[in-house]
Design an enzyme around this catalytic site. Sequence first.
Site, PDB file in Angstrom:
ATOM      1  N   TYR A 108       0.873  -1.186   0.000  1.00  0.00           N
ATOM      2  CA  TYR A 108       0.000   0.000   0.000  1.00  0.00           C
ATOM      3  C   TYR A 108       0.903   1.227   0.000  1.00  0.00           C
ATOM      4  O   TYR A 108       1.712   1.404   0.926  1.00  0.00           O
ATOM      5  CB  TYR A 108      -0.856  -0.054   1.261  1.00  0.00           C
ATOM      6  CG  TYR A 108      -1.761   1.120   1.523  1.00  0.00           C
ATOM      7  CD1 TYR A 108      -3.074   1.125   1.050  1.00  0.00           C
ATOM      8  CD2 TYR A 108      -1.339   2.197   2.301  1.00  0.00           C
ATOM      9  CE1 TYR A 108      -3.926   2.184   1.326  1.00  0.00           C
ATOM     10  CE2 TYR A 108      -2.182   3.251   2.583  1.00  0.00           C
ATOM     11  CZ  TYR A 108      -3.473   3.247   2.093  1.00  0.00           C
ATOM     12  OH  TYR A 108      -4.321   4.293   2.377  1.00  0.00           O
ATOM     13  N   GLN A 321       7.547  -5.274  32.219  1.00  0.00           N
ATOM     14  CA  GLN A 321       7.892  -4.860  33.579  1.00  0.00           C
ATOM     15  C   GLN A 321       7.738  -6.033  34.552  1.00  0.00           C
ATOM     16  O   GLN A 321       8.582  -6.227  35.435  1.00  0.00           O
ATOM     17  CB  GLN A 321       6.976  -3.695  33.995  1.00  0.00           C
ATOM     18  CG  GLN A 321       7.338  -3.070  35.327  1.00  0.00           C
ATOM     19  CD  GLN A 321       8.610  -2.225  35.256  1.00  0.00           C
ATOM     20  OE1 GLN A 321       9.080  -1.890  34.162  1.00  0.00           O
ATOM     21  NE2 GLN A 321       9.173  -1.923  36.403  1.00  0.00           N
ATOM     22  N   GLU A 348      -0.672   3.656   9.622  1.00  0.00           N
ATOM     23  CA  GLU A 348      -2.087   3.629   9.190  1.00  0.00           C
ATOM     24  C   GLU A 348      -2.836   4.812   9.820  1.00  0.00           C
ATOM     25  O   GLU A 348      -4.023   4.714  10.151  1.00  0.00           O
ATOM     26  CB  GLU A 348      -2.731   2.274   9.506  1.00  0.00           C
ATOM     27  CG  GLU A 348      -1.937   1.149   8.859  1.00  0.00           C
ATOM     28  CD  GLU A 348      -2.752   0.030   8.265  1.00  0.00           C
ATOM     29  OE1 GLU A 348      -3.973  -0.003   8.416  1.00  0.00           O
ATOM     30  OE2 GLU A 348      -2.126  -0.821   7.607  1.00  0.00           O
ATOM     31  N   ARG A 360     -13.221  15.852  14.422  1.00  0.00           N
ATOM     32  CA  ARG A 360     -13.972  16.470  13.312  1.00  0.00           C
ATOM     33  C   ARG A 360     -15.461  16.202  13.442  1.00  0.00           C
ATOM     34  O   ARG A 360     -16.285  17.065  13.160  1.00  0.00           O
ATOM     35  CB  ARG A 360     -13.501  15.875  11.983  1.00  0.00           C
ATOM     36  CG  ARG A 360     -12.371  16.620  11.355  1.00  0.00           C
ATOM     37  CD  ARG A 360     -11.975  15.885  10.085  1.00  0.00           C
ATOM     38  NE  ARG A 360     -10.605  16.160   9.753  1.00  0.00           N
ATOM     39  CZ  ARG A 360      -9.832  15.367   9.032  1.00  0.00           C
ATOM     40  NH1 ARG A 360     -10.305  14.221   8.566  1.00  0.00           N
ATOM     41  NH2 ARG A 360      -8.613  15.720   8.757  1.00  0.00           N
TER      42      ARG A 360
HETATM   43  C1  LIG Z   1       7.429   0.616   9.928  1.00  0.00           C
HETATM   44  C2  LIG Z   1       6.509   1.506   9.147  1.00  0.00           C
HETATM   45  C3  LIG Z   1       5.756   0.959   8.121  1.00  0.00           C
HETATM   46  C4  LIG Z   1       4.904   1.784   7.363  1.00  0.00           C
HETATM   47  N1  LIG Z   1       4.221   1.228   6.318  1.00  0.00           N
HETATM   48  C5  LIG Z   1       3.549   2.054   5.461  1.00  0.00           C
HETATM   49  C6  LIG Z   1       2.969   1.524   4.266  1.00  0.00           C
HETATM   50  O1  LIG Z   1       3.015   0.315   3.991  1.00  0.00           O
HETATM   51  N2  LIG Z   1       2.371   2.378   3.413  1.00  0.00           N
HETATM   52  C7  LIG Z   1       2.285   3.723   3.661  1.00  0.00           C
HETATM   53  O2  LIG Z   1       1.718   4.437   2.836  1.00  0.00           O
HETATM   54  N3  LIG Z   1       2.827   4.247   4.790  1.00  0.00           N
HETATM   55  C8  LIG Z   1       3.472   3.441   5.691  1.00  0.00           C
HETATM   56  N4  LIG Z   1       4.036   3.971   6.824  1.00  0.00           N
HETATM   57  C9  LIG Z   1       3.989   5.408   7.047  1.00  0.00           C
HETATM   58  C10 LIG Z   1       3.103   5.842   8.191  1.00  0.00           C
HETATM   59  O3  LIG Z   1       1.757   5.663   7.846  1.00  0.00           O
HETATM   60  C11 LIG Z   1       3.480   7.304   8.526  1.00  0.00           C
HETATM   61  O4  LIG Z   1       4.749   7.278   9.152  1.00  0.00           O
HETATM   62  C12 LIG Z   1       2.439   7.967   9.393  1.00  0.00           C
HETATM   63  O5  LIG Z   1       1.234   8.155   8.693  1.00  0.00           O
HETATM   64  C13 LIG Z   1       2.921   9.332   9.931  1.00  0.00           C
HETATM   65  O6  LIG Z   1       3.454  10.120   8.923  1.00  0.00           O
HETATM   66  P1  LIG Z   1       4.893  10.809   9.135  1.00  0.00           P
HETATM   67  O7  LIG Z   1       5.834   9.760   9.579  1.00  0.00           O
HETATM   68  O8  LIG Z   1       5.214  11.596   7.934  1.00  0.00           O
HETATM   69  O9  LIG Z   1       4.692  11.772  10.383  1.00  0.00           O
HETATM   70  P2  LIG Z   1       4.146  13.294  10.335  1.00  0.00           P
HETATM   71  O10 LIG Z   1       2.898  13.370   9.550  1.00  0.00           O
HETATM   72  O11 LIG Z   1       5.262  14.180   9.945  1.00  0.00           O
HETATM   73  O12 LIG Z   1       3.798  13.537  11.855  1.00  0.00           O
HETATM   74  C14 LIG Z   1       4.773  13.853  12.852  1.00  0.00           C
HETATM   75  C15 LIG Z   1       4.061  13.993  14.191  1.00  0.00           C
HETATM   76  O13 LIG Z   1       3.137  15.100  14.113  1.00  0.00           O
HETATM   77  C16 LIG Z   1       1.841  14.652  14.485  1.00  0.00           C
HETATM   78  N5  LIG Z   1       0.855  15.439  13.723  1.00  0.00           N
HETATM   79  C17 LIG Z   1       0.810  15.662  12.392  1.00  0.00           C
HETATM   80  N6  LIG Z   1      -0.243  16.435  12.074  1.00  0.00           N
HETATM   81  C18 LIG Z   1      -0.885  16.691  13.237  1.00  0.00           C
HETATM   82  C19 LIG Z   1      -2.043  17.437  13.583  1.00  0.00           C
HETATM   83  N7  LIG Z   1      -2.777  18.077  12.658  1.00  0.00           N
HETATM   84  N8  LIG Z   1      -2.415  17.509  14.889  1.00  0.00           N
HETATM   85  C20 LIG Z   1      -1.690  16.886  15.843  1.00  0.00           C
HETATM   86  N9  LIG Z   1      -0.579  16.142  15.569  1.00  0.00           N
HETATM   87  C21 LIG Z   1      -0.189  16.052  14.288  1.00  0.00           C
HETATM   88  C22 LIG Z   1       1.824  13.193  14.119  1.00  0.00           C
HETATM   89  O14 LIG Z   1       0.809  12.492  14.823  1.00  0.00           O
HETATM   90  C23 LIG Z   1       3.215  12.772  14.530  1.00  0.00           C
HETATM   91  O15 LIG Z   1       3.269  12.531  15.926  1.00  0.00           O
HETATM   92  C24 LIG Z   1       4.822   3.163   7.646  1.00  0.00           C
HETATM   93  C25 LIG Z   1       5.577   3.698   8.706  1.00  0.00           C
HETATM   94  C26 LIG Z   1       6.413   2.890   9.450  1.00  0.00           C
HETATM   95  C27 LIG Z   1       7.215   3.502  10.561  1.00  0.00           C
END
Ligand SMILES: Cc1cc2nc3c(=O)[nH]c(=O)nc-3n(C[C@H](O)[C@H](O)[C@H](O)COP(=O)(O)OP(=O)(O)OC[C@H]3O[C@@H](n4cnc5c(N)ncnc54)[C@H](O)[C@@H]3O)c2cc1C
Length: 369
Positions: A108, A321, A348, A360
Amino acid sequence: MAQDFAAETLAPHAARWDEEKHFPVAEMRAAAALGMGGIYIQEDVGGSGLSRLDAALIFEALSTGCPTVAAYISIHNMCAWMIDRYGSEEQRQRFLPKLCTMEHLASYCLTEPGAGSDAAALKTKAVLDGDYYVLDGQKQFISGAGVSDVYVVMVRTGEPGPSGISTIVVEKDTPGLSFGANEKKMGWNAQPTRAVIFENCRVPVANRLGPEGIGFKIAMAGLDGGRLNIGACSIGGAQGALDKALAYAKERKAFGAAIADFQALQFKLADMATELEAARTFLWRAASALDAKAPDATRLCAMAKRIATDTGFEVANDALQIHGGYGYLADYGIEKIVRDLRVHQILEGTNEVMRMIVARGLVGRSKGN
Ligand SMILES: Cc1cc2nc3c(=O)[nH]c(=O)nc-3n(C[C@H](O)[C@H](O)[C@H](O)COP(=O)(O)OP(=O)(O)OC[C@H]3O[C@@H](n4cnc5c(N)ncnc54)[C@H](O)[C@@H]3O)c2cc1C
């Protein structure tokens, strides 16, 4: 059946797969032979035709053996469902039989280096050129990437924002498709995570799911069920950790008694069991709502993902723990569960994003949300 499969085929090898970063494709195909490659896919293409509630039970059971492998099977099922639900008859017949057997694996592809939580800001573009789209851009953190045969990719075919996004299925050997290095991670080591790179990658228009512009809707619809599954994986992992903690607490002696005889520890165990049961029961409620296509299903799935993944992590951490120093050692199998479940609070949709979805519905959309 899923419980037995987890105990016999996953659990004995889970620690080694984690250590060796081994992606157990043969074992996943064995799971698919039992119907777990296309759990809620229609039966005419080899799916099991089961419900979301069934899937929640299956993923919880699989995760008692290995949350990482169960979670990858969950992502694979999510991709297959997107094709089953939004694909044409020709696409269903072309892709799904091999996905249901897991002869082909699926990934995905939504997240990008500059677009995670704000997924609708994605930039990977697909430009129409005759019967082909030309894809350029990069996806980040893609589970299964490099091994998967089928990539369900959200791309920009139109204006900025969600309505300019389409979903295209890209097949493994397409020229212009390449992969980054396998990421070094805290957990989820039994499945690869790589960047997926598109450079002048020509994909037939015939691989687009549904019309242009509904890709974001498809991506989010996939995630409703995906979030339930990931929540179920957290509950299964945590149940495994709780079971280990219970057994350990009855055996381990301190101050002249089994540590399970201390009431403070009994209360801790009681709270762990209670909170896990509450999360599990709520997850089933959300799964039933999705099965019933209830209007609040998306909100309930977001609530369930948050509760199940937070509770699952807390219970697993408490189980560590209870093991004292031994919980920190790899041999006891607890620290792996904690490491694996940690990422369920992030992917996800982070648990902050889950709160955004719920909020929302309560206060309406606000700036930044
Ligand atoms: C091991 C692993 C596997 C993954 N597998 C997939 C995959 O198969 N396919 C795929 O498409 N993606 C995948 N992901 C990606 C994952 O879905 C994203 O890492 C996740 O959606 C967060 O995006 P980001 O890392 O860019 O964090 P960011 O969006 O940059 O967020 C950083 C922090 O800010 C917070 N934040 C952001 N916006 C807001 C807001 N408006 N209000 C409050 N807090 C906020 C977030 O909650 C987070 O704590 C994977 C990630 C990992 C680590």
